[in-house]
Design an enzyme around this catalytic site. Structure first.
Site, PDB file in Angstrom:
ATOM      1  N   ASP A   1      10.754 -15.077  62.028  1.00  0.00           N
ATOM      2  CA  ASP A   1      10.310 -16.239  61.259  1.00  0.00           C
ATOM      3  C   ASP A   1      11.547 -17.004  60.822  1.00  0.00           C
ATOM      4  OD1 ASP A   1       7.630 -15.532  61.478  1.00  0.00           O
ATOM      5  OD2 ASP A   1       7.664 -14.350  59.638  1.00  0.00           O
TER       6      ASP A   1
ATOM      7  N   ASP B   1      -3.951 -16.784  62.431  1.00  0.00           N
ATOM      8  CA  ASP B   1      -3.747 -16.066  61.170  1.00  0.00           C
ATOM      9  C   ASP B   1      -5.115 -15.851  60.546  1.00  0.00           C
ATOM     10  OD1 ASP B   1      -0.993 -16.208  61.536  1.00  0.00           O
ATOM     11  OD2 ASP B   1      -0.820 -18.088  60.417  1.00  0.00           O
TER      12      ASP B   1
END
Length: 251
Positions: A11, A130
């Site tokens: 990330d 997600d």
């Protein structure tokens, strides 16, 4: 049978690798190019880079990152974050990315999946999802998990496949960063329902969790971040244990 893949995820925020718990409380985890090189040396099968706070201003930063990573490694890598149109994907692929990952933009405008698959080929298009349990139903969330939608997760994944997604990257927000294990029940449900590869994400905390996710859900790949970034699990040892459990992995 195809070998199962091990995929470190980086990330990226402001050019640095970060990691949080349940998508919040981010802390620095190192230089993404250095980490990428290290993982390629360890035997990672692929890498995923997600620009978690992507904006137009940072797009050039990500293109430079893609070029730097492409110079350092010889394994496939996927870039996601802030891809809203064909031009965004084209720039990243031309810079050296092997695949692009779309999430919020695909939910808001599903036609983007069709357009990307038609322009670049199904094999280049990863749809990241997600998901979080809301009143006993897994719902898709957007913007790094900050916005709940009314979309039921499995139905959205099936739609994404029908539109041309070549792969699904499924992250359980409830498990993310907890190191309590993957959501094997959800992953098996999704994997059994689609005909494209599924990457498990969210919850890896031990070598046993990787063994379990492959044995219980039969997904194609397992992705993790912090356990790799902080050296808690080394990829050669992980693959050795998977082989001992009769799970086929690449050298």
């Amino acid at each position: 049978m195809l070998a199962k893949r091990i995929i470190p995820c980086l990330d990226v925020k402001d050019g640095r690798t970060v990691k949080g718990v349940n998508f919040v409380d981010l802390r620095d985890a190192g230089d993404p190019v250095e980490l990428a090189w290290n993982y390629s040396q360890q035997g990672a099968d692929e890498l995923v880079f997600l620009d978690i706070t992507a904006t137009n201003e940072r797009r050039k930063t990500m293109i430079e990152l893609v070029k730097a990573v492409a110079r350092q490694i010889n394994i496939p890598f996927t870039i996601g974050g802030g891809i809203n149109e064909l031009a965004d994907a084209d720039a990243l692929l031309n810079a050296g990315a092997d695949k692009i990952s779309i999430n919020s933009a695909a939910v808001r405008g599903p036609q983007l999946i069709d357009d990307l698959a038609r322009a670049f080929g199904v094999q280049f298009v990863v749809v990241a999802v997600d998901t979080k349990l809301v009143k006993d139903t897994n719902l898709v969330h957007l913007n790094g998990g900050r916005i709940a939608t009314g979309k039921e997760t499995l139905s959205w994944i099936k739609e994404a496949e029908s539109r041309g997604a070549g792969e699904i990257l499924l992250t359980s927000m409830d498990h993310d960063g907890t190191k309590a294990g993957f959501d094997n029940t959800l992953l098996k449900t999704v994997n059994d329902a689609v005909h494209i590869p599924v990457i498990a994400s969210g919850g890896a905390g031990s070598v046993e969790h990787f063994t379990e996710v492959f044995q219980k859900s039969n997904v194609d790949a397992a992705l993790a971040a912090s356990v790799f970034h902080y050296g808690e699990i080394m990829i050669p040892e992980l693959k050795a244990v998977l082989r001992q459990n009769q799970i086929q992995v690449r050298a």
